[in-house]
Design an enzyme around this catalytic site. Sequence first.
Site, PDB file in Angstrom:
ATOM      1  N   LYS A 160      -6.657   9.270  -1.540  1.00  0.00           N
ATOM      2  CA  LYS A 160      -5.953   8.302  -2.364  1.00  0.00           C
ATOM      3  C   LYS A 160      -5.984   8.782  -3.811  1.00  0.00           C
ATOM      4  O   LYS A 160      -6.738   9.668  -4.147  1.00  0.00           O
ATOM      5  CB  LYS A 160      -6.625   6.923  -2.263  1.00  0.00           C
ATOM      6  CG  LYS A 160      -6.362   6.259  -0.913  1.00  0.00           C
ATOM      7  CD  LYS A 160      -6.958   4.867  -0.797  1.00  0.00           C
ATOM      8  CE  LYS A 160      -6.713   3.968  -1.955  1.00  0.00           C
ATOM      9  NZ  LYS A 160      -5.306   3.795  -2.320  1.00  0.00           N
ATOM     10  N   GLU A 193      -9.621   1.666  -7.360  1.00  0.00           N
ATOM     11  CA  GLU A 193      -9.371   1.434  -5.925  1.00  0.00           C
ATOM     12  C   GLU A 193     -10.659   1.619  -5.117  1.00  0.00           C
ATOM     13  O   GLU A 193     -10.939   0.862  -4.188  1.00  0.00           O
ATOM     14  CB  GLU A 193      -8.299   2.398  -5.408  1.00  0.00           C
ATOM     15  CG  GLU A 193      -6.907   2.058  -5.915  1.00  0.00           C
ATOM     16  CD  GLU A 193      -5.861   3.077  -5.531  1.00  0.00           C
ATOM     17  OE1 GLU A 193      -4.685   2.692  -5.453  1.00  0.00           O
ATOM     18  OE2 GLU A 193      -6.189   4.255  -5.314  1.00  0.00           O
ATOM     19  N   SER A 221       3.580   2.168  -4.359  1.00  0.00           N
ATOM     20  CA  SER A 221       4.876   1.641  -3.938  1.00  0.00           C
ATOM     21  C   SER A 221       4.811   0.897  -2.612  1.00  0.00           C
ATOM     22  O   SER A 221       5.699   0.097  -2.317  1.00  0.00           O
ATOM     23  CB  SER A 221       5.899   2.782  -3.855  1.00  0.00           C
ATOM     24  OG  SER A 221       5.456   3.782  -2.962  1.00  0.00           O
ATOM     25  N   THR A 222       3.764   1.131  -1.810  1.00  0.00           N
ATOM     26  CA  THR A 222       3.622   0.384  -0.552  1.00  0.00           C
ATOM     27  C   THR A 222       2.874  -0.924  -0.825  1.00  0.00           C
ATOM     28  O   THR A 222       3.310  -1.995  -0.371  1.00  0.00           O
ATOM     29  CB  THR A 222       2.867   1.232   0.500  1.00  0.00           C
ATOM     30  OG1 THR A 222       3.384   2.569   0.472  1.00  0.00           O
ATOM     31  CG2 THR A 222       3.042   0.659   1.892  1.00  0.00           C
ATOM     32  N   ASP A 266      -4.427  -1.747   0.610  1.00  0.00           N
ATOM     33  CA  ASP A 266      -4.030  -0.684  -0.314  1.00  0.00           C
ATOM     34  C   ASP A 266      -3.229   0.381   0.437  1.00  0.00           C
ATOM     35  O   ASP A 266      -3.291   0.463   1.674  1.00  0.00           O
ATOM     36  CB  ASP A 266      -5.295  -0.053  -0.928  1.00  0.00           C
ATOM     37  CG  ASP A 266      -5.034   0.572  -2.299  1.00  0.00           C
ATOM     38  OD1 ASP A 266      -3.863   0.779  -2.650  1.00  0.00           O
ATOM     39  OD2 ASP A 266      -6.022   0.875  -2.991  1.00  0.00           O
ATOM     40  N   GLY A 267      -2.522   1.197  -0.302  1.00  0.00           N
ATOM     41  CA  GLY A 267      -1.808   2.332   0.285  1.00  0.00           C
ATOM     42  C   GLY A 267      -2.749   3.524   0.415  1.00  0.00           C
ATOM     43  O   GLY A 267      -3.937   3.443   0.120  1.00  0.00           O
ATOM     44  N   LYS A 311       2.378   9.699   6.383  1.00  0.00           N
ATOM     45  CA  LYS A 311       1.054   9.880   5.772  1.00  0.00           C
ATOM     46  C   LYS A 311      -0.026  10.236   6.798  1.00  0.00           C
ATOM     47  O   LYS A 311      -1.157  10.533   6.420  1.00  0.00           O
ATOM     48  CB  LYS A 311       0.635   8.597   5.048  1.00  0.00           C
ATOM     49  CG  LYS A 311       1.657   8.025   4.057  1.00  0.00           C
ATOM     50  CD  LYS A 311       1.563   8.681   2.728  1.00  0.00           C
ATOM     51  CE  LYS A 311       2.437   8.086   1.654  1.00  0.00           C
ATOM     52  NZ  LYS A 311       1.974   6.853   1.071  1.00  0.00           N
ATOM     53  N   ASP A 331      -2.490   8.197   0.481  1.00  0.00           N
ATOM     54  CA  ASP A 331      -1.610   9.378   0.395  1.00  0.00           C
ATOM     55  C   ASP A 331      -1.638  10.195   1.676  1.00  0.00           C
ATOM     56  O   ASP A 331      -0.632  10.796   2.053  1.00  0.00           O
ATOM     57  CB  ASP A 331      -2.024  10.233  -0.807  1.00  0.00           C
ATOM     58  CG  ASP A 331      -1.837   9.463  -2.094  1.00  0.00           C
ATOM     59  OD1 ASP A 331      -0.707   9.003  -2.342  1.00  0.00           O
ATOM     60  OD2 ASP A 331      -2.821   9.259  -2.820  1.00  0.00           O
ATOM     61  N   THR A 348      -2.681  -0.513  -5.172  1.00  0.00           N
ATOM     62  CA  THR A 348      -1.739   0.044  -6.146  1.00  0.00           C
ATOM     63  C   THR A 348      -0.777   1.006  -5.451  1.00  0.00           C
ATOM     64  O   THR A 348      -1.170   1.710  -4.515  1.00  0.00           O
ATOM     65  CB  THR A 348      -2.526   0.796  -7.241  1.00  0.00           C
ATOM     66  OG1 THR A 348      -3.339  -0.150  -7.932  1.00  0.00           O
ATOM     67  CG2 THR A 348      -1.606   1.478  -8.251  1.00  0.00           C
TER      68      THR A 348
HETATM   69  C1  5RP Z   1      -2.717   5.011  -6.060  1.00  0.00           C
HETATM   70  C2  5RP Z   1      -2.914   5.237  -4.610  1.00  0.00           C
HETATM   71  C3  5RP Z   1      -1.829   4.795  -3.711  1.00  0.00           C
HETATM   72  O1  5RP Z   1      -2.334   3.854  -2.821  1.00  0.00           O
HETATM   73  C4  5RP Z   1      -1.317   5.989  -2.974  1.00  0.00           C
HETATM   74  O2  5RP Z   1      -0.935   6.958  -3.923  1.00  0.00           O
HETATM   75  C5  5RP Z   1      -0.134   5.629  -2.093  1.00  0.00           C
HETATM   76  O3  5RP Z   1       0.938   5.269  -2.903  1.00  0.00           O
HETATM   77  P1  5RP Z   1       2.381   4.974  -2.308  1.00  0.00           P
HETATM   78  O4  5RP Z   1       2.243   3.755  -1.448  1.00  0.00           O
HETATM   79  O5  5RP Z   1       3.242   4.756  -3.519  1.00  0.00           O
HETATM   80  O6  5RP Z   1       2.820   6.197  -1.519  1.00  0.00           O
HETATM   81  O7  5RP Z   1      -3.904   5.733  -4.145  1.00  0.00           O
HETATM   82  O8  5RP Z   1      -3.773   5.566  -6.790  1.00  0.00           O
END
Ligand code: 5RP
Length: 225
Positions: A94, A103, A27-28, A81-82, A121, A84, A25
Amino acid sequence: MELKELVGLKAAEYIKDGMTVGLGTGSTAYYFVKEIGRRVNEEGLKITGVTTSIQTKELAESLGIPLKSVDEVSCIDITVDGADEISEDFQGIKGGGGALLFEKIVADNSKKVIWIVDESKMVKHLGAFPLPVEVVCYGSIQLFNKFNEKGYNPEFRKTATGDYYLTDEKNNIIDLHLGEILDPKALAEELIHLTGVVEHGLFLDCVDIVLVGTKDGVKVIEAKR
Ligand code: 5RP
């Protein structure tokens, strides 16, 4: 090309016919899911997706990616997954997007976990990014007060309209502004044992490969866990 897109496309190269794939989930992860959708439609890629949020489920459905729920599969081959924040020893925060619970369930049931991030990050120690803690609504103010007494600088996550943010499981999120987390394992242990805490955003010893988008291209890092 944006760094997030670069790593999303790179991660899609790990996905092969027949795999069950955890779809992250944010934007990445969005770019990864889009690319998987493209390959399903244009190249006939045969995979089953397991989504980590309602948002990703809607995206994957709109792209025609075949989906199953986490309880309908025996295991997940790869989750992408992405994140933070990722520390030097590959521990992660995350949940910036609020999907930490699903997740973590999907990651825990995956043979391999890949995180895709841009270089901003990657940090020495975790904690500059507020640590999300998902809590049941009942008694959440009591928990907030406990966090406050401990000096964890809690803040209820709110929506743009000022309402309490609700996760896909209809829980609240309290973000802890800690500055620096020197012992993530001790903190994780403490948080998960507080009554009312459903999950926290510390993802420890969880990742196998980190794909970092840099201005010179994608750096592939094998994390030891
Ligand atoms: C969502 C997450 C995302 O993977 C995390 O926030 C990174 O998001 P983005 O790629 O938009 O920076 O943990 O719950």
